[in-house]
Design an enzyme around this catalytic site. Structure first.
Site, PDB file in Angstrom:
ATOM      1  N   HIS A 307       0.853  -1.191   0.000  1.00 32.41           N
ATOM      2  CA  HIS A 307       0.000   0.000   0.000  1.00 32.41           C
ATOM      3  C   HIS A 307       0.883   1.234   0.000  1.00 32.41           C
ATOM      4  O   HIS A 307       1.932   1.253   0.617  1.00 32.41           O
ATOM      5  CB  HIS A 307      -0.891   0.022   1.249  1.00 32.41           C
ATOM      6  N   ASP A 364      -8.043  -5.057  -0.289  1.00 29.28           N
ATOM      7  CA  ASP A 364      -8.523  -5.897  -1.395  1.00 29.28           C
ATOM      8  C   ASP A 364      -8.185  -7.365  -1.230  1.00 29.28           C
ATOM      9  O   ASP A 364      -8.646  -8.197  -2.021  1.00 29.28           O
ATOM     10  CB  ASP A 364      -7.918  -5.384  -2.710  1.00 29.28           C
TER      11      ASP A 364
HETATM   12  C1  SDX Z   1      -6.151   0.212  -3.056  1.00 30.29           C
HETATM   13  O1  SDX Z   1      -4.311   4.643  -2.054  1.00 30.29           O
HETATM   14  C2  SDX Z   1      -5.263   4.043  -1.466  1.00 30.29           C
HETATM   15  O2  SDX Z   1      -5.670   4.403  -0.389  1.00 30.29           O
HETATM   16  C3  SDX Z   1      -5.867   2.876  -2.223  1.00 30.29           C
HETATM   17  C4  SDX Z   1      -6.905   2.039  -1.513  1.00 30.29           C
HETATM   18  C5  SDX Z   1      -8.166   2.830  -1.238  1.00 30.29           C
HETATM   19  O3  SDX Z   1      -8.890   2.480  -0.292  1.00 30.29           O
HETATM   20  O4  SDX Z   1      -8.492   3.735  -2.053  1.00 30.29           O
HETATM   21  O5  SDX Z   1      -6.383   1.598  -0.279  1.00 30.29           O
HETATM   22  C6  SDX Z   1      -7.307   0.834  -2.343  1.00 30.29           C
HETATM   23  O6  SDX Z   1      -5.888   0.570  -4.163  1.00 30.29           O
HETATM   24  C7  SDX Z   1      -5.323  -0.805  -2.317  1.00 30.29           C
HETATM   25  C8  SDX Z   1      -4.108  -1.317  -3.169  1.00 30.29           C
HETATM   26  C9  SDX Z   1      -4.618  -2.413  -4.113  1.00 30.29           C
HETATM   27  N1  SDX Z   1      -3.546  -2.793  -5.076  1.00 30.29           N
HETATM   28  C10 SDX Z   1      -2.918  -3.975  -5.000  1.00 30.29           C
HETATM   29  O7  SDX Z   1      -3.114  -4.793  -4.108  1.00 30.29           O
HETATM   30  C11 SDX Z   1      -1.945  -4.237  -6.149  1.00 30.29           C
HETATM   31  C12 SDX Z   1      -0.644  -4.846  -5.598  1.00 30.29           C
HETATM   32  N2  SDX Z   1       0.063  -3.786  -4.829  1.00 30.29           N
HETATM   33  C13 SDX Z   1       1.055  -3.019  -5.545  1.00 30.29           C
HETATM   34  O8  SDX Z   1       0.917  -2.875  -6.903  1.00 30.29           O
HETATM   35  C14 SDX Z   1       1.558  -1.810  -4.756  1.00 30.29           C
HETATM   36  O9  SDX Z   1       1.822  -2.241  -3.479  1.00 30.29           O
HETATM   37  C15 SDX Z   1       0.695  -0.566  -4.696  1.00 30.29           C
HETATM   38  C16 SDX Z   1       0.274  -0.103  -6.049  1.00 30.29           C
HETATM   39  C17 SDX Z   1      -0.519  -0.795  -3.859  1.00 30.29           C
HETATM   40  C18 SDX Z   1       1.519   0.540  -4.030  1.00 30.29           C
HETATM   41  O10 SDX Z   1       2.550   0.842  -4.885  1.00 30.29           O
HETATM   42  P1  SDX Z   1       3.700   1.896  -4.493  1.00 30.29           P
HETATM   43  O11 SDX Z   1       3.372   2.603  -3.233  1.00 30.29           O
HETATM   44  O12 SDX Z   1       3.979   2.713  -5.715  1.00 30.29           O
HETATM   45  O13 SDX Z   1       4.917   0.963  -4.142  1.00 30.29           O
HETATM   46  P2  SDX Z   1       5.959   0.458  -5.189  1.00 30.29           P
HETATM   47  O14 SDX Z   1       5.249  -0.085  -6.394  1.00 30.29           O
HETATM   48  O15 SDX Z   1       6.977   1.525  -5.384  1.00 30.29           O
HETATM   49  O16 SDX Z   1       6.598  -0.789  -4.393  1.00 30.29           O
HETATM   50  C19 SDX Z   1       7.670  -0.605  -3.469  1.00 30.29           C
HETATM   51  C20 SDX Z   1       8.457  -1.918  -3.521  1.00 30.29           C
HETATM   52  C21 SDX Z   1       8.904  -2.278  -4.942  1.00 30.29           C
HETATM   53  O17 SDX Z   1      10.046  -3.108  -4.831  1.00 30.29           O
HETATM   54  P3  SDX Z   1      11.546  -2.395  -4.981  1.00 30.29           P
HETATM   55  O18 SDX Z   1      11.533  -1.693  -6.319  1.00 30.29           O
HETATM   56  O19 SDX Z   1      11.649  -1.447  -3.803  1.00 30.29           O
HETATM   57  O20 SDX Z   1      12.500  -3.567  -4.909  1.00 30.29           O
HETATM   58  O21 SDX Z   1       7.614  -3.004  -3.103  1.00 30.29           O
HETATM   59  C22 SDX Z   1       7.423  -3.911  -4.192  1.00 30.29           C
HETATM   60  C23 SDX Z   1       7.788  -3.161  -5.449  1.00 30.29           C
HETATM   61  O22 SDX Z   1       8.220  -4.057  -6.452  1.00 30.29           O
HETATM   62  N3  SDX Z   1       6.009  -4.271  -4.168  1.00 30.29           N
HETATM   63  C24 SDX Z   1       5.541  -5.505  -4.390  1.00 30.29           C
HETATM   64  C25 SDX Z   1       4.156  -5.404  -4.214  1.00 30.29           C
HETATM   65  N4  SDX Z   1       3.820  -4.130  -3.910  1.00 30.29           N
HETATM   66  C26 SDX Z   1       4.981  -3.438  -3.882  1.00 30.29           C
HETATM   67  N5  SDX Z   1       6.166  -6.656  -4.699  1.00 30.29           N
HETATM   68  C27 SDX Z   1       5.365  -7.752  -4.858  1.00 30.29           C
HETATM   69  N6  SDX Z   1       4.003  -7.734  -4.699  1.00 30.29           N
HETATM   70  C28 SDX Z   1       3.394  -6.578  -4.389  1.00 30.29           C
HETATM   71  N7  SDX Z   1       2.061  -6.554  -4.235  1.00 30.29           N
END
Ligand code: SDX
Length: 428
Positions: A307, A364
């Site tokens: 998140h 989710d």
């Molecule tokens: C919602 O914003 C809100 O409040 C949203 C929400 C709401 O109520 O409105 O809470 C609802 O959208 C919840 C999120 C639902 N999405 C997912 O579950 C999709 C999977 N999650 C990711 O795509 C990600 O965690 C996000 C999009 C939620 C957040 O992305 P960020 O903050 O941009 O973080 P990032 O992509 O920069 O990740 C940081 C690190 C990275 O690794 P490094 O480059 O540091 O090595 O964490 C890793 C990412 O690769 N990472 C994951 C991961 N999420 C982040 N690795 C594997 N699986 C994951 N799910």
């Protein structure tokens, strides 16, 4: 913390005021930055460090996993309030008295009929259309049937728009689902409560009486409360920026629905179930998928994990997980994907990759398991998220307009070609 921030650029030191919020959050006000530095701006891709507004609606504390609507904790609201009470709180700022709540309920019922021509629009969609695309189109179409932008300075006009959209949206949600199923579009009954009526419109079979199940009614009411607002998430920021051009409420909501659709945002609840189903089909080997999630060369992500704000447990995920156990237990449903989800969760919480990145289950991760137990089709999960988020979008749009926020128009840094002469086609 000092009341000012100092920034040195090009050998000169500039001072900027610092805002401090109710919960001691701090923000550097850079609204004069470009002017005083003669053109210097900030860049912050994805706005990870940038606030877009001051807001009184929702407070998140990501490190501690705190979520409050207008100062009330999500735990208390999920346990003690109902969805329309929370909608009233978010939109008007206070919990309603019994009299206000009764009037709110009755005014919403009075507005729960949509123009029958909406059915012609629904009929034009193929059954294969994704429900989020249908819902976004129907919401935008409401503008055509309810012309005239909301007069934001008229409390009465704003109230009427609020009860109008809260009345009509469940009908659009139900009809979107029944269209895909080839079932008649049902209006429900005014004598039913908000959730009961939604369930009847969604699930009543033409040839039998619909029997309400209180377990499902209570679980759905709680799920909608948990989704009701979440400060400046992607879809809410979309509603705000579209509304900042003074586009109408329905047009702004339609844009928010489209933003929510994405699998990185609200679409994750559908993606989680598809992921869990895929793992089950592939023999339930969660280790294989944990490895894929950590492999930088593999596009696979553990959907429902991570998140932007929560760097601890998403408080909503905790409540939903407990509800999932209760609902499936009470309904006598044994869903193998729940075991896979719990297995993934315990593995991830003990895995350095996830722990180092503070990746926890989000809202989710478990919600789809409950929706499925209720008989809601997977591609309708994000539509349910949109229904839950509706009061938050309305509240945020209303606050943005009442605060006279300027039109949203970010800057950029250009990295393309410098000036060059046009070359006639015969010389290219
Ligand atoms: C919602 O914003 C809100 O409040 C949203 C929400 C709401 O109520 O409105 O809470 C609802 O959208 C919840 C999120 C639902 N999405 C997912 O579950 C999709 C999977 N999650 C990711 O795509 C990600 O965690 C996000 C999009 C939620 C957040 O992305 P960020 O903050 O941009 O973080 P990032 O992509 O920069 O990740 C940081 C690190 C990275 O690794 P490094 O480059 O540091 O090595 O964490 C890793 C990412 O690769 N990472 C994951 C991961 N999420 C982040 N690795 C594997 N699986 C994951 N799910």
């Amino acid at each position: 913390m000092s009341e000012i921030a100092k920034l040195e650029v090009g050998g000169k030191v500039y001072e900027f005021p610092i805002y401090t919020g109710t919960e001691d959050e701090s923000a550097i006000d850079i609204s004069k930055l470009r002017g005083v530095t003669e053109g210097v701006i900030t860049i912050d891709r994805g706005y990870k460090n940038t606030g877009s507004c001051l807001s009184e609606i929702t407070f998140l504390e990501g490190e501690k996993g705190i979520l409050r609507y207008r100062g009330y904790s999500i735990e208390e609201l999920a346990e003690k309030a109902d969805f329309l009470e929370v909608a009233f709180l978010l939109i008007f700022g206070e919990l309603p008295t019994q009299e206000q709540l009764d009037k709110f309920n009755s005014d919403i019922k009075k507005n729960s009929v949509v123009d029958d021509d909406i059915k012609k629009i629904i009929d034009a969609f193929p059954k294969s259309a994704h429900p989020m695309g249908v819902l976004s189109s129907l919401t935008s179409a409401l503008t055509a049937f309810n012309p005239g932008a909301v007069d934001i300075d008229s409390e009465e006009d704003m109230y009427n728009s609020v009860v109008g959209i809260l009345g009509k949206f469940p009908v659009l949600v139900a009809w979107t689902m029944r269209k895909k199923q080839g079932l008649p579009l049902d209006y429900g009954k005014k004598s039913l409560g908000y959730i009961e009526n939604l369930l009847k419109m969604m699930f009543k079979q033409p040839n039998e009486k619909y029997i309400q199940n209180p377990i499902i009614v209570n679980a759905l009411d709680k799920l909608l409360i948990l989704h009701a607002d979440h400060e400046q998430n992607c879809s809410t920021s979309t509603v705000r920026i579209v509304g900042s051009s003074h586009a109408g409420l329905f047009a702004s909501l339609s844009a928010g629905i489209s933003a929510l659709w994405g699998p990185l945002h609200g679409g994750a609840n559908q993606a989680v179930l598809e992921m869990l189903e895929g793992i089950k089909k592939d023999g339930g080997d969660t280790n294989k998928y944990m490895a894929k999630a950590k492999d930088k060369n593999d596009p696979f992500r553990l959907m429902g994990f991570g998140h932007r704000v929560y760097k601890n447990f998403d408080p909503r995920a905790k409540i939903i997980k407990k509800a999932a156990d209760e609902v499936l237990g009470n309904l006598g449903v044994k869903d193998p994907v729940l075991d896979i989800a719990e297995g993934l969760e315990s593995q991830a919480l003990a895995d350095d990759y996830f722990v180092a990145r503070k990746l926890y289950p989000n809202v989710d991760f478990y919600s789809g398991i409950i929706y499925r137990a209720m008989g809601i089709p997977t591609d309708m999960f994000t539509v349910m998220f949109a229904l839950g988020r509706l009061p938050g979008w309305i509240a945020q749009w209303k606050e943005m307009r009442l605060n006279n926020e300027p039109i949203g128009r970010p800057r950029q840094i250009y990295t393309g070609e410098s000036l060059r002469e046009f070359v006639p086609v015969e010389k290219r």
